[in-house]
Design an enzyme around this catalytic site. Sequence first.
Site, mmCIF file in Angstrom:
data_model
loop_
_atom_site.group_PDB
_atom_site.id
_atom_site.type_symbol
_atom_site.label_atom_id
_atom_site.label_comp_id
_atom_site.label_asym_id
_atom_site.label_seq_id
_atom_site.Cartn_x
_atom_site.Cartn_y
_atom_site.Cartn_z
ATOM 1 N N GLY A 76 0.865 -1.188 0.000
ATOM 2 C CA GLY A 76 0.000 0.000 0.000
ATOM 3 C C GLY A 76 0.900 1.237 0.000
ATOM 4 O O GLY A 76 2.081 1.162 -0.355
ATOM 5 N N LYS A 124 0.418 5.954 19.678
ATOM 6 C CA LYS A 124 -0.231 6.060 18.356
ATOM 7 C C LYS A 124 -1.635 5.438 18.413
ATOM 8 O O LYS A 124 -2.585 5.982 17.852
ATOM 9 C CB LYS A 124 0.646 5.368 17.312
ATOM 10 C CG LYS A 124 0.147 5.490 15.873
ATOM 11 C CD LYS A 124 0.445 6.851 15.283
ATOM 12 C CE LYS A 124 -0.304 7.207 14.016
ATOM 13 N NZ LYS A 124 -0.249 6.285 12.937
#
Length: 327
Positions: free
Chosen positions: A27, A205
Site C-alpha cells: 500500500g 499512536k
Amino acid sequence: MHYTQPLPPNQHRANRADEPWYILGAGAIGSLWACYLSLAGHQVRLILRDPVKLQHFSGQIRLSTPTRAQTREHTLSLQAELAHQRAPIQRLLVTTKSYDTLAAIDTISHRLSGSSLIVSLQNGMGQQQQLADRLAECAVYAGTTTEGAYRTPGQQLVHAGRGESWIGPINAAARALGPTALDSLWQLPLQTGYDDNILNRLWQKLAINAAINGLTAIHNCQNGELANNPAYLEQMQQLCGEVERLAAALKQPLFDRPLFDVALQVATATASNYSSMLQDVRNQRHTEIDFINGYICRQAKRLGIDTPYNQALVNRIGDLHPPSTEN
Ligand code: KPL
C-alpha cells in the site's frame, strides 16, 4: 507477549546487509519505504498475493515528493513477485493492514527462518504481538509512523507529509540484535528512531488513532472538522477518558498531558487529512477498528473497565462496513 531466546547467529546473518528487502503489503506506506530503500541502492521486492495484481504491476513506481520549494519526482524500477516463491527472506517489512497480518505472513512462512529480520510498520495494536508469537524464532521489530503518503488514481505515490517513525524490538531475538541490524533503515532520508520501549510508542499512536479515526469515519469528515464541532469534541473527550482509564489500569504511560489535548493537536495539525479509517470506509475496505478501538474494548473487558463510547464506535463502524475480526 511471549519472548523467546534468540537462536545462535548463523552464517546468513553475516551477509544480511546484501539481502533484498521484501515488502509485504504494498500500500502507500509499504511503497514509500520500498521507494526510499531502492533510492538508497538496496534491492527491493514487493510481495503480491494476487496474480492479477502482479500482472498489472508495471514494474515502476513514480514517487512524488512535494517540498515548499519544488516537487521532486523519481521513477523507481521495482521487482514484484508472488508469495509462494521459494527464495528465502532475510529482511521483511510488513506493512499490510493490521487485520491481514497473520494471513499474509502465513503465505510466506515457508521462506522465513531463524535468521530472518521482520519489521512491522502498521497501525493498530495486537497484531505485532501475534506476529512475535507466530515467528518466535525470527527477530521481530515493530514500529509506528506518521509519514503521510497516498497513491493517486494515476498510480503515482505522493509523499504528502513528512512525519517521524519509531522502530523497536518486540521479541528477545530482536532485542539481542539491537538497532544495528536495521542500519539500512536508519540511513534512509526519513526521520526514524530506535526505541527499546516501542510498546510505549505503539500505545501513544493507538490512543491518538482511537480518538480520531473512528470519529472521522462515522462523521465522514476531515480530521480538522473534529476540532470545530462541540458534539464531536465531546465524543472525543469521552473516548480519550476511557483510553486513559485503561492505560492507567495497565500502568501504561501515555503522554505528559491529557490525551484529549494531544489528539486535538494532531487533528488540528492534520486538519485537511482524511483519516486512514475514513478512506477505508469510503473505499468499502475492511477497517482497522478491531485493532484500534476494538483492542481497547477487549483489554478493558479483561480488567472489568467499562468502555461504552469505544464500544459504540466499534459497533457504528461495524455497521458501516463489517470489520475483519480477530480474537
Ligand atoms: O494516523 C492517522 C490515520 O489517519 O491513520 C492520523 C494521525 C489520524 C492522521 O490522519
